[in-house]
Design a protein around this motif. Structure first.
Motif, PDB file in Angstrom:
ATOM      1  N   VAL A 138       0.875  -1.179   0.000  1.00 18.92           N
ATOM      2  CA  VAL A 138       0.000   0.000   0.000  1.00 18.92           C
ATOM      3  C   VAL A 138       0.911   1.228   0.000  1.00 18.92           C
ATOM      4  CG1 VAL A 138      -1.927  -1.116   1.206  1.00 18.92           C
ATOM      5  CG2 VAL A 138      -0.136   0.036   2.537  1.00 18.92           C
ATOM      6  N   PRO A 139       0.415   2.346  -0.546  1.00 18.77           N
ATOM      7  CA  PRO A 139       1.285   3.537  -0.617  1.00 18.77           C
ATOM      8  C   PRO A 139       1.558   4.173   0.744  1.00 18.77           C
ATOM      9  CG  PRO A 139      -0.872   3.948  -1.638  1.00 18.77           C
ATOM     10  CD  PRO A 139      -0.834   2.504  -1.306  1.00 18.77           C
ATOM     11  N   ASP A 140       0.592   4.083   1.679  1.00 22.57           N
ATOM     12  CA  ASP A 140       0.720   4.774   2.966  1.00 22.57           C
ATOM     13  C   ASP A 140       0.097   3.895   4.039  1.00 22.57           C
ATOM     14  OD1 ASP A 140      -0.004   6.306   5.273  1.00 22.57           O
ATOM     15  OD2 ASP A 140       0.066   8.161   4.106  1.00 22.57           O
ATOM     16  N   ILE A 141       0.919   3.377   4.943  1.00 28.76           N
ATOM     17  CA  ILE A 141       0.412   2.387   5.892  1.00 28.76           C
ATOM     18  C   ILE A 141      -0.555   3.003   6.903  1.00 28.76           C
ATOM     19  CG2 ILE A 141       2.196   2.532   7.697  1.00 28.76           C
ATOM     20  CD1 ILE A 141       0.711  -0.702   6.236  1.00 28.76           C
ATOM     21  N   HIS A 142      -0.330   4.256   7.302  1.00 23.20           N
ATOM     22  CA  HIS A 142      -1.233   4.849   8.294  1.00 23.20           C
ATOM     23  C   HIS A 142      -2.596   5.124   7.675  1.00 23.20           C
ATOM     24  CE1 HIS A 142       2.692   5.356  10.249  1.00 23.20           C
ATOM     25  NE2 HIS A 142       1.990   5.159  11.355  1.00 23.20           N
ATOM     26  N   ALA A 143      -2.594   5.574   6.427  1.00 17.72           N
ATOM     27  CA  ALA A 143      -3.868   5.770   5.724  1.00 17.72           C
ATOM     28  C   ALA A 143      -4.578   4.427   5.546  1.00 17.72           C
ATOM     29  CB  ALA A 143      -3.615   6.423   4.368  1.00 17.72           C
ATOM     30  N   ALA A 144      -3.825   3.403   5.206  1.00 18.15           N
ATOM     31  CA  ALA A 144      -4.428   2.084   4.990  1.00 18.15           C
ATOM     32  C   ALA A 144      -5.019   1.545   6.288  1.00 18.15           C
ATOM     33  CB  ALA A 144      -3.388   1.113   4.433  1.00 18.15           C
ATOM     34  N   ALA A 145      -4.277   1.689   7.388  1.00 17.73           N
ATOM     35  CA  ALA A 145      -4.772   1.194   8.684  1.00 17.73           C
ATOM     36  C   ALA A 145      -6.051   1.918   9.078  1.00 17.73           C
ATOM     37  CB  ALA A 145      -3.689   1.368   9.751  1.00 17.73           C
ATOM     38  N   ALA A 146      -6.079   3.247   8.895  1.00 20.19           N
ATOM     39  CA  ALA A 146      -7.266   4.027   9.255  1.00 20.19           C
ATOM     40  C   ALA A 146      -8.443   3.636   8.361  1.00 20.19           C
ATOM     41  CB  ALA A 146      -6.965   5.519   9.120  1.00 20.19           C
ATOM     42  N   ASP A 147      -8.166   3.445   7.088  1.00 21.64           N
ATOM     43  CA  ASP A 147      -9.215   3.082   6.139  1.00 21.64           C
ATOM     44  C   ASP A 147      -9.810   1.710   6.467  1.00 21.64           C
ATOM     45  OD1 ASP A 147     -10.605   3.569   3.554  1.00 21.64           O
ATOM     46  OD2 ASP A 147      -9.498   1.790   2.930  1.00 21.64           O
ATOM     47  N   MET A 148      -8.940   0.743   6.744  1.00 15.14           N
ATOM     48  CA  MET A 148      -9.427  -0.607   7.062  1.00 15.14           C
ATOM     49  C   MET A 148     -10.279  -0.566   8.327  1.00 15.14           C
ATOM     50  SD  MET A 148      -8.241  -2.560   4.654  1.00 15.14           S
ATOM     51  CE  MET A 148      -8.403  -4.230   5.247  1.00 15.14           C
ATOM     52  N   ALA A 149      -9.788   0.152   9.355  1.00 19.10           N
ATOM     53  CA  ALA A 149     -10.534   0.219  10.617  1.00 19.10           C
ATOM     54  C   ALA A 149     -11.875   0.917  10.408  1.00 19.10           C
ATOM     55  CB  ALA A 149      -9.700   0.940  11.672  1.00 19.10           C
ATOM     56  N   ALA A 150     -11.871   1.985   9.604  1.00 23.14           N
ATOM     57  CA  ALA A 150     -13.121   2.731   9.355  1.00 23.14           C
ATOM     58  C   ALA A 150     -14.142   1.849   8.653  1.00 23.14           C
ATOM     59  CB  ALA A 150     -12.821   3.971   8.514  1.00 23.14           C
ATOM     60  N   LYS A 151     -13.667   0.903   7.869  1.00 22.59           N
ATOM     61  CA  LYS A 151     -14.585   0.008   7.151  1.00 22.59           C
ATOM     62  C   LYS A 151     -14.951  -1.215   7.981  1.00 22.59           C
ATOM     63  CE  LYS A 151     -13.087   1.351   2.490  1.00 22.59           C
ATOM     64  NZ  LYS A 151     -12.040   1.056   1.476  1.00 22.59           N
ATOM     65  N   GLY A 152     -14.492  -1.240   9.239  1.00 26.63           N
ATOM     66  CA  GLY A 152     -14.911  -2.307  10.144  1.00 26.63           C
ATOM     67  C   GLY A 152     -14.000  -3.510  10.205  1.00 26.63           C
ATOM     68  N   ALA A 153     -12.856  -3.465   9.529  1.00 25.53           N
ATOM     69  CA  ALA A 153     -11.923  -4.598   9.602  1.00 25.53           C
ATOM     70  C   ALA A 153     -11.144  -4.545  10.916  1.00 25.53           C
ATOM     71  CB  ALA A 153     -10.964  -4.559   8.415  1.00 25.53           C
ATOM     72  N   THR A 154     -10.754  -5.700  11.385  1.00 21.91           N
ATOM     73  CA  THR A 154      -9.990  -5.783  12.631  1.00 21.91           C
ATOM     74  C   THR A 154      -8.505  -5.725  12.333  1.00 21.91           C
ATOM     75  OG1 THR A 154     -11.728  -7.068  13.695  1.00 21.91           O
ATOM     76  CG2 THR A 154      -9.526  -7.194  14.669  1.00 21.91           C
ATOM     77  N   VAL A 155      -7.924  -4.546  12.572  1.00 26.92           N
ATOM     78  CA  VAL A 155      -6.492  -4.360  12.364  1.00 26.92           C
ATOM     79  C   VAL A 155      -5.783  -4.766  13.649  1.00 26.92           C
ATOM     80  CG1 VAL A 155      -4.683  -2.671  11.881  1.00 26.92           C
ATOM     81  CG2 VAL A 155      -6.891  -2.514  10.696  1.00 26.92           C
ATOM     82  N   LEU A 156      -4.740  -5.593  13.497  1.00 30.22           N
ATOM     83  CA  LEU A 156      -4.052  -6.150  14.664  1.00 30.22           C
ATOM     84  C   LEU A 156      -2.901  -5.238  15.058  1.00 30.22           C
ATOM     85  CD1 LEU A 156      -4.082  -9.774  13.255  1.00 30.22           C
ATOM     86  CD2 LEU A 156      -5.469  -8.948  15.165  1.00 30.22           C
ATOM     87  N   GLY A 157      -3.118  -4.396  16.061  1.00 32.58           N
ATOM     88  CA  GLY A 157      -2.040  -3.550  16.572  1.00 32.58           C
ATOM     89  C   GLY A 157      -1.749  -2.358  15.681  1.00 32.58           C
ATOM     90  N   GLN A 158      -0.682  -1.685  16.039  1.00 34.87           N
ATOM     91  CA  GLN A 158      -0.252  -0.482  15.334  1.00 34.87           C
ATOM     92  C   GLN A 158       0.756  -0.842  14.246  1.00 34.87           C
ATOM     93  OE1 GLN A 158      -1.440   2.682  16.023  1.00 34.87           O
ATOM     94  NE2 GLN A 158      -2.881   1.472  17.227  1.00 34.87           N
ATOM     95  N   PRO A 159       0.938   0.056  13.272  1.00 38.56           N
ATOM     96  CA  PRO A 159       1.988  -0.187  12.275  1.00 38.56           C
ATOM     97  C   PRO A 159       3.354  -0.387  12.945  1.00 38.56           C
ATOM     98  CG  PRO A 159       0.579   1.630  11.572  1.00 38.56           C
ATOM     99  CD  PRO A 159       0.156   1.288  12.981  1.00 38.56           C
ATOM    100  N   ARG A 160       4.103  -1.334  12.450  1.00 40.11           N
ATOM    101  CA  ARG A 160       5.461  -1.576  12.963  1.00 40.11           C
ATOM    102  C   ARG A 160       6.341  -1.953  11.780  1.00 40.11           C
ATOM    103  NH1 ARG A 160       4.321  -7.594  15.602  1.00 40.11           N
ATOM    104  NH2 ARG A 160       3.010  -8.269  13.891  1.00 40.11           N
ATOM    105  N   ILE A 161       7.630  -1.912  12.009  1.00 43.71           N
ATOM    106  CA  ILE A 161       8.556  -2.157  10.895  1.00 43.71           C
ATOM    107  C   ILE A 161       8.570  -3.644  10.544  1.00 43.71           C
ATOM    108  CG2 ILE A 161      10.964  -1.998  10.151  1.00 43.71           C
ATOM    109  CD1 ILE A 161       9.467   0.670  10.299  1.00 43.71           C
ATOM    110  N   GLY A 162       8.358  -3.943   9.284  1.00 42.21           N
ATOM    111  CA  GLY A 162       8.308  -5.328   8.831  1.00 42.21           C
ATOM    112  C   GLY A 162       9.618  -5.806   8.238  1.00 42.21           C
ATOM    113  N   ALA A 163       9.561  -6.951   7.598  1.00 51.00           N
ATOM    114  CA  ALA A 163      10.770  -7.629   7.127  1.00 51.00           C
ATOM    115  C   ALA A 163      11.488  -6.873   6.016  1.00 51.00           C
ATOM    116  CB  ALA A 163      10.422  -9.041   6.653  1.00 51.00           C
ATOM    117  N   HIS A 164      10.766  -5.986   5.329  1.00 53.21           N
ATOM    118  CA  HIS A 164      11.413  -5.222   4.257  1.00 53.21           C
ATOM    119  C   HIS A 164      11.790  -3.821   4.720  1.00 53.21           C
ATOM    120  CE1 HIS A 164      11.309  -8.115   1.078  1.00 53.21           C
ATOM    121  NE2 HIS A 164      10.012  -8.291   1.144  1.00 53.21           N
ATOM    122  N   GLY A 165      11.680  -3.562   6.032  1.00 57.77           N
ATOM    123  CA  GLY A 165      12.159  -2.286   6.563  1.00 57.77           C
ATOM    124  C   GLY A 165      11.155  -1.151   6.466  1.00 57.77           C
ATOM    125  N   THR A 166       9.954  -1.429   5.993  1.00 56.54           N
ATOM    126  CA  THR A 166       8.910  -0.400   5.958  1.00 56.54           C
ATOM    127  C   THR A 166       7.787  -0.843   6.892  1.00 56.54           C
ATOM    128  OG1 THR A 166       7.657  -1.375   4.115  1.00 56.54           O
ATOM    129  CG2 THR A 166       9.457   0.142   3.552  1.00 56.54           C
TER     130      THR A 166
END
Lengths: 139, 139
Positions: free
Chosen positions: A85-113
């Protein structure tokens, strides 16, 4: 919103054993160096295909979420699918707003983003990882 | 041997319901027309990402192999991973020669080229589909 299928995450009791399957049986040739992600309780190894990657995931210790997965599926198996996704914070907010269960806050993943995970119950039984596309990545 | 990660196969009790997840939650925009593959006992729908595809798979009838999968995972879930190979007969012979359990003979798959499936017990718990790359495909 979703972009590239960045990788398919495959849990395994042994990264070395799983590498052998992909290298010796399937003929994969680009196998990256395995490394630990202690914050996520896993050791990972990426195997390239021409258009995407396989992420082998081995638990780091018994508290690892992958340890529980392997108790159910001792041989290993498909664990998650990761889309960019282009922007993880926008994606997390969008998923949550649509009722999806996002697990925790954004954190650094295996590719460093930053990444988030979305609960399978919101995603047709599939654990979905969303990963911010690395800046300057020309894939 | 393996080439592109052609698609990830995701079993679902309802293609329409799964399309809603990918379209409305994840923002997928290229959703192909669903179609039946009666020889394989499934109805499928491809969703494009810029580099690969998701294949939604719904059982056609109770004899469908996906019906059994959904009995274990009623919500659906990751069913298989499909890699392209240049020659399906060579790939099937190679896999068998190396001791992998190839399920049946090559048959025409969802993209109109021959495919085989390799048993998860040979592949670290992952059901692997190998699909002959379509001729003239410039992906």
């Amino acid at each position: 919103m979703i972009g590239r299928l960045n990788h398919v995450g495959i849990a395994t009791p042994s990264i070395e054993g799983a590498i052998a399957v992909y290298r010796d049986l399937l003929g994969a040739t680009v196998i990256r160096e395995p490394f630990d992600l202690p914050a996520q309780g896993v050791r990972v190894c990426f195997i390239d295909t021409p258009n995407s990657q396989i992420e082998l995931i081995e638990p780091l210790g018994e508290a690892s979420p992958v340890h529980a997965f392997l108790k159910k599926f001792p041989q290993g198996g498909q664990h998650h699918v990761c889309f960019e996704v282009p922007d993880i914070h926008a994606a997390a907010a969008d998923m949550a707003a649509k009722g999806a269960t996002v697990l925790g806050q954004p954190r650094i993943g295996a590719h460093g983003t930053p990444v988030i995970f979305v609960h399978p119950k919101s995603m047709g039984g599939v654990l979905v990882e969303l990963m911010e596309t690395p800046k300057g990545d020309h894939h």
